[in-house]
Design a protein around this motif. Structure first.
Motif, mmCIF file in Angstrom:
data_model
loop_
_atom_site.group_PDB
_atom_site.id
_atom_site.type_symbol
_atom_site.label_atom_id
_atom_site.label_comp_id
_atom_site.label_asym_id
_atom_site.label_seq_id
_atom_site.Cartn_x
_atom_site.Cartn_y
_atom_site.Cartn_z
ATOM 1 N N ALA A 300 23.278 -34.217 -46.605
ATOM 2 C CA ALA A 300 22.972 -32.647 -46.720
ATOM 3 C C ALA A 300 21.423 -32.642 -46.873
ATOM 4 C CB ALA A 300 23.606 -31.782 -47.626
ATOM 5 N N ILE A 301 20.975 -31.509 -45.951
ATOM 6 C CA ILE A 301 19.596 -31.468 -45.963
ATOM 7 C C ILE A 301 19.224 -29.933 -46.058
ATOM 8 C CG2 ILE A 301 17.148 -31.757 -44.861
ATOM 9 C CD1 ILE A 301 18.379 -34.153 -43.399
ATOM 10 N N THR A 302 18.397 -29.452 -46.765
ATOM 11 C CA THR A 302 17.950 -28.068 -47.123
ATOM 12 C C THR A 302 16.493 -27.714 -46.479
ATOM 13 O OG1 THR A 302 19.428 -27.892 -49.000
ATOM 14 C CG2 THR A 302 17.729 -25.991 -48.413
ATOM 15 N N LYS A 303 16.515 -26.971 -45.458
ATOM 16 C CA LYS A 303 15.001 -26.591 -44.816
ATOM 17 C C LYS A 303 15.169 -25.286 -44.491
ATOM 18 C CE LYS A 303 12.358 -28.161 -41.033
ATOM 19 N NZ LYS A 303 12.389 -29.043 -39.803
ATOM 20 N N GLU A 304 14.034 -24.597 -44.780
ATOM 21 C CA GLU A 304 14.045 -23.133 -44.598
ATOM 22 C C GLU A 304 14.992 -22.147 -44.938
ATOM 23 O OE1 GLU A 304 12.826 -22.805 -40.488
ATOM 24 O OE2 GLU A 304 10.936 -23.948 -40.673
ATOM 25 N N ASN A 305 15.572 -22.437 -46.205
ATOM 26 C CA ASN A 305 16.693 -21.823 -46.790
ATOM 27 C C ASN A 305 17.964 -21.983 -46.129
ATOM 28 O OD1 ASN A 305 14.924 -20.699 -48.731
ATOM 29 N ND2 ASN A 305 14.260 -19.087 -47.388
ATOM 30 N N ARG A 306 18.257 -22.946 -45.073
ATOM 31 C CA ARG A 306 19.447 -23.410 -44.813
ATOM 32 C C ARG A 306 19.773 -24.693 -44.601
ATOM 33 N NH1 ARG A 306 19.653 -20.281 -38.616
ATOM 34 N NH2 ARG A 306 19.549 -18.111 -39.442
ATOM 35 N N THR A 307 20.853 -24.930 -44.915
ATOM 36 C CA THR A 307 21.533 -26.507 -45.257
ATOM 37 C C THR A 307 22.218 -26.828 -44.006
ATOM 38 O OG1 THR A 307 22.351 -25.661 -47.191
ATOM 39 C CG2 THR A 307 23.441 -27.620 -46.644
ATOM 40 N N TYR A 308 21.578 -28.155 -43.675
ATOM 41 C CA TYR A 308 22.006 -29.082 -42.638
ATOM 42 C C TYR A 308 22.580 -30.208 -42.769
ATOM 43 C CZ TYR A 308 18.428 -25.952 -40.369
ATOM 44 O OH TYR A 308 17.720 -25.064 -39.668
ATOM 45 N N VAL A 309 23.508 -30.509 -42.237
ATOM 46 C CA VAL A 309 24.520 -31.832 -42.515
ATOM 47 C C VAL A 309 24.227 -32.718 -41.485
ATOM 48 C CG1 VAL A 309 26.813 -33.093 -42.779
ATOM 49 C CG2 VAL A 309 26.192 -30.731 -43.880
ATOM 50 N N VAL A 310 23.766 -34.116 -41.541
ATOM 51 C CA VAL A 310 23.536 -35.096 -40.460
ATOM 52 C C VAL A 310 24.227 -36.303 -40.753
ATOM 53 C CG1 VAL A 310 20.964 -34.158 -40.326
ATOM 54 C CG2 VAL A 310 21.492 -35.968 -42.135
ATOM 55 N N SER A 311 24.797 -37.024 -39.607
ATOM 56 C CA SER A 311 25.025 -38.104 -39.799
ATOM 57 C C SER A 311 24.369 -39.025 -38.677
ATOM 58 C CB SER A 311 26.429 -37.926 -39.115
ATOM 59 O OG SER A 311 27.279 -39.339 -38.774
ATOM 60 N N PRO A 312 23.780 -40.214 -39.551
ATOM 61 C CA PRO A 312 22.818 -40.984 -38.617
ATOM 62 C C PRO A 312 23.546 -42.152 -37.586
ATOM 63 C CG PRO A 312 22.334 -40.927 -40.889
ATOM 64 C CD PRO A 312 23.595 -40.323 -40.843
ATOM 65 N N LEU A 313 23.276 -42.163 -36.543
ATOM 66 C CA LEU A 313 23.661 -43.227 -35.730
ATOM 67 C C LEU A 313 22.431 -44.219 -35.560
ATOM 68 C CD1 LEU A 313 25.520 -44.606 -33.500
ATOM 69 C CD2 LEU A 313 24.261 -43.015 -31.898
ATOM 70 N N VAL A 314 22.743 -45.477 -36.075
ATOM 71 C CA VAL A 314 21.927 -46.326 -36.318
ATOM 72 C C VAL A 314 21.995 -47.648 -35.143
ATOM 73 C CG1 VAL A 314 20.792 -48.151 -38.038
ATOM 74 C CG2 VAL A 314 21.707 -45.776 -38.855
ATOM 75 N N PHE A 315 20.922 -48.008 -34.554
ATOM 76 C CA PHE A 315 20.627 -49.111 -33.746
ATOM 77 C C PHE A 315 20.071 -50.304 -34.531
ATOM 78 C CE2 PHE A 315 21.836 -45.551 -30.800
ATOM 79 C CZ PHE A 315 22.907 -46.089 -30.091
ATOM 80 N N THR A 316 20.389 -51.171 -35.104
ATOM 81 C CA THR A 316 19.481 -52.414 -35.503
ATOM 82 C C THR A 316 18.740 -53.039 -34.365
ATOM 83 O OG1 THR A 316 21.526 -53.824 -35.518
ATOM 84 C CG2 THR A 316 20.924 -52.450 -37.687
ATOM 85 N N GLN A 317 19.297 -53.008 -33.317
ATOM 86 C CA GLN A 317 18.807 -53.782 -32.239
ATOM 87 C C GLN A 317 19.433 -53.133 -30.816
ATOM 88 O OE1 GLN A 317 19.401 -58.028 -31.744
ATOM 89 N NE2 GLN A 317 17.800 -58.313 -30.305
ATOM 90 N N ILE A 318 18.692 -52.449 -29.925
ATOM 91 C CA ILE A 318 19.392 -52.123 -28.871
ATOM 92 C C ILE A 318 19.316 -53.075 -27.724
ATOM 93 C CG2 ILE A 318 18.926 -50.338 -26.890
ATOM 94 C CD1 ILE A 318 17.374 -48.511 -28.937
ATOM 95 N N LYS A 319 20.696 -53.116 -27.310
ATOM 96 C CA LYS A 319 20.924 -54.173 -26.221
ATOM 97 C C LYS A 319 21.329 -53.474 -25.003
ATOM 98 C CE LYS A 319 22.919 -56.977 -29.792
ATOM 99 N NZ LYS A 319 24.077 -57.998 -30.199
ATOM 100 N N GLU A 320 21.362 -54.138 -23.826
ATOM 101 C CA GLU A 320 21.261 -54.070 -22.641
ATOM 102 C C GLU A 320 22.576 -53.078 -22.524
ATOM 103 O OE1 GLU A 320 20.941 -55.293 -17.946
ATOM 104 O OE2 GLU A 320 20.433 -56.631 -19.531
ATOM 105 N N GLU A 321 23.960 -53.659 -23.204
ATOM 106 C CA GLU A 321 24.941 -53.022 -23.336
ATOM 107 C C GLU A 321 25.280 -51.555 -23.585
ATOM 108 O OE1 GLU A 321 27.134 -54.745 -27.472
ATOM 109 O OE2 GLU A 321 26.834 -56.367 -25.697
ATOM 110 N N HIS A 322 24.116 -51.447 -24.370
ATOM 111 C CA HIS A 322 24.265 -49.872 -24.879
ATOM 112 C C HIS A 322 23.803 -48.865 -24.076
ATOM 113 C CE1 HIS A 322 23.639 -51.961 -29.010
ATOM 114 N NE2 HIS A 322 25.057 -52.040 -28.727
ATOM 115 N N LEU A 323 22.970 -49.373 -22.930
ATOM 116 C CA LEU A 323 22.386 -48.595 -21.935
ATOM 117 C C LEU A 323 23.344 -47.729 -21.143
ATOM 118 C CD1 LEU A 323 19.273 -50.775 -20.631
ATOM 119 C CD2 LEU A 323 19.395 -48.893 -22.666
#
Length: 565
Positions: A300-323
């Motif tokens: 959860a992140i609070t910004k400008e009196n509002r609460t946001y929930v984020v779920s990170p998508l992590v690419f440790t190495q972008i491969k051609e199969e991801h395109l």
């Protein structure tokens, strides 16, 4: 006789005893009720503005009514009003006329002043029992406008919802509530009635609303006002997925990248929502050192009196199969579900697939629009004319909208009764009476002896359209021809002064026997086919097509009372 007298005396004594017992029980009950209820009621404060009418009512119990108090008086109870002095004593309020009056359980001020503020006691006494009820009157001056901040009632509402304001503390005047006048900020009159209704609140509705009741007493007008402060709040918003929606992200092969799926949480907690990434219809697992793509823990992140929930998508190495693959972020609560996606594209290379999809979509839309325009061309044009009031007849100095020509010959005259009925009755009944056109019909409008060539040419030139009614009998007649037809077709094809409308009244299997001029008219697609009973009603396609071929005429008369057409 003596026994009879004794019995009568005993009966009288018994009656008196019963009455006395009833009086005792009534007195005891009233006394106990008053003693019990007075402890529950406590001190009631009545607020009033200086210069306005005010009243205090003696209420022994919260549920008491003037009828009950009248019942007290009927059984020997008297009501007396006293005011507390600063020294702690009581001063009896005497007299029933003047600025302060009392009548039974009601103490009234005509009008109230600041000096009237204080505690008032009403005494309910029957010679044995004395019950006191205490009220407090608070009279405040008007600082500005028509109210005092100290006695403003609060009312809350939510922007976008509906609410109804009621004038507070006006139960005493329930019979006069419809005479209430409502003002905003003391000046703007907004309503008259027992309540003020807002179907949909907006920010401009916030403010102070004053309800005022006016009445006359002894020739003087008095007011009673109450003021509410309408406080508006923003509506509680639902959680919403704000990123990604449908995103194309440019990347470089081999780089690492983190993309956050972001939800504005609203009033929900992080634990009440599910937020996860999916790839090829499978949930991505939590990150470890061996995976090239994974999802990290949501936060959860609070910004400008509002609460946001984020779920990170992590690419440790972008491969051609991801395109050019869909990575979907799925957001779920107990009441809603939403999802968005990202597509990774190699930086510097165009997305041919996306461009092709876009072009195909545009082509499909254009084809659909073209089909609709072609299929509903007549309806679209008529609708456009009705909306714009377009009129093509202004300034052309022509008297008639159409010249009606029924093709017939002496040989086919006896078999053309249906065509004549159509031309002389139904056609003018629809075009003239229903849609306001003016027709020139030779058999009806040309006076006897006016059938000379010059007269026929004059009438045709004075029309905007030439309606030719063609039937099978005319085609089958080898010798059929009329001067009207030749003259009209000359105006149509050679001089182009008039546009034709060819009505095929009966089906024609072959048009080879028609003159070349009529065949040219047929090829111009200005032909309408009569389909018997299906074409009778004025809203049928036949009449729409005829109107489409007729000149646009603004302010056409549409007679809805003619139910037969």
């Amino acid at each position: 006789m003596e026994r009879k007298f004794n019995m009568q005396g005993e009966w009288i004594n018994s009656s008196r005893l019963i009455v006395m017992l009833q009086m005792f029980l009534l007195t005891f009950t009233i006394s106990e009720t008053m003693n019990r209820c007075i402890n529950e009621d406590g001190l009631t404060t009545i607020f009033a503005l200086e210069g306005e009418y005010a009243r205090l009512r003696c209420r022994v119990c919260n549920g008491s009514t003037p009828l009950v108090m009248s019942d007290f008086q009927t059984h020997g109870f008297t009501i007396t009003w006293f005011k507390d002095t600063y020294e702690g004593g009581l001063v009896e309020l005497l007299g029933k006329t003047g600025r302060i009056t009392f009548e039974g359980s009601l103490l009234e001020f005509w009008p109230a002043t600041v000096n009237d503020s204080g505690r008032y006691n009403c005494s309910v006494f029957n010679g044995t029992h004395n019950i006191m009820d205490q009220k407090k009157l608070s009279v405040t001056p008007i600082n500005e406008g028509c109210y005092n901040e100290e006695i403003v009632f609060s009312w809350s509402g939510i922007i976008g919802s509906s609410t109804e304001l009621y004038c507070p503390k006006m139960d005493e005047y329930r019979n006069n509530k419809e005479d209430l006048k409502w003002y905003k900020d003391c000046q703007k009159f907004v309503h008259k009635g027992s309540s003020l209704v807002f179907k949909k609140l907006n920010k401009e509705n916030a403010g102070y609303y004053t309800c005022k009741l006016s009445f006359e007493h002894s020739g003087v007008q008095y007011n009673i006002t109450r003021t509410l402060n309408l406080i508006l709040k923003e509506p509680p918003f639902k959680p919403e997925l704000i990123y990604p929606l449908r995103e194309h992200v440019e990347v470089v092969l081999g780089e690492s990248r983190t993309i956050n799926c972001t939800v504005i949480a609203g009033n929900r907690k992080k634990s009440q929502m599910q937020l996860s990434w999916r790839f090829k219809d499978s949930h991505l697992t939590n990150c470890n050192q061996e995976q090239s793509v994974c999802q990290d823990s949501k936060r959860a992140i609070t910004k400008e009196n509002r609460t946001y929930v984020v779920s990170p998508l992590v690419f440790t190495q972008i491969k051609e199969e991801h395109l050019n693959q869909y990575f979907n972020c799925v957001f779920v609560t107990s009441k809603q579900k939403a999802n968005g996606y990202i597509i990774l594209q190699e930086k510097g290379k165009s997305n041919v697939h996306g461009i092709v999809e876009l072009l195909i979509s545009i082509i499909v839309v254009l084809i659909i629009v073209a089909i609709i325009c072609v299929h509903f061309n007549v309806q679209i044009v008529l609708c456009y004319r009705d909306l714009t009031g377009k009129d093509e007849t202004l300034g052309d100095s022509k008297e008639y909208d159409a010249y009606v020509l029924l093709l017939k010959s002496d040989e086919t005259l006896h078999s053309a009764q249906e065509e004549q009925q159509f031309a002389l009755e139904l056609l003018p009944a629809i075009l003239e009476e229903q849609f306001g056109y003016r027709l020139c019909i030779f058999e009806r409008d040309v006076p006897p002896g006016g059938a000379s060539a010059d007269n026929i040419l004059f009438y045709i030139n004075n029309c905007r359209r030439l309606i030719i009614i063609l039937s099978k009998e005319y085609v089958d007649d080898e010798y059929s021809s009329t001067y009207e037809l030749m003259t009209g077709l000359h105006q149509v094809l050679v001089e182009r002064k008039i546009k034709p409308i060819l009505i095929e009244f009966k089906p024609i299997k072959s048009t080879k026997s028609l003159s070349e001029s009529l065949q040219l008219v047929l090829r111009s697609k200005r032909t309408v086919k009569w389909k018997g009973s299906k074409s009778v009603f004025k809203h049928s396609y036949f009449w729409k097509k005829v109107r489409y071929l007729m000149p646009a005429k603004g302010g056409q008369l549409v007679n809805h009372s003619q139910g037969n057409y």
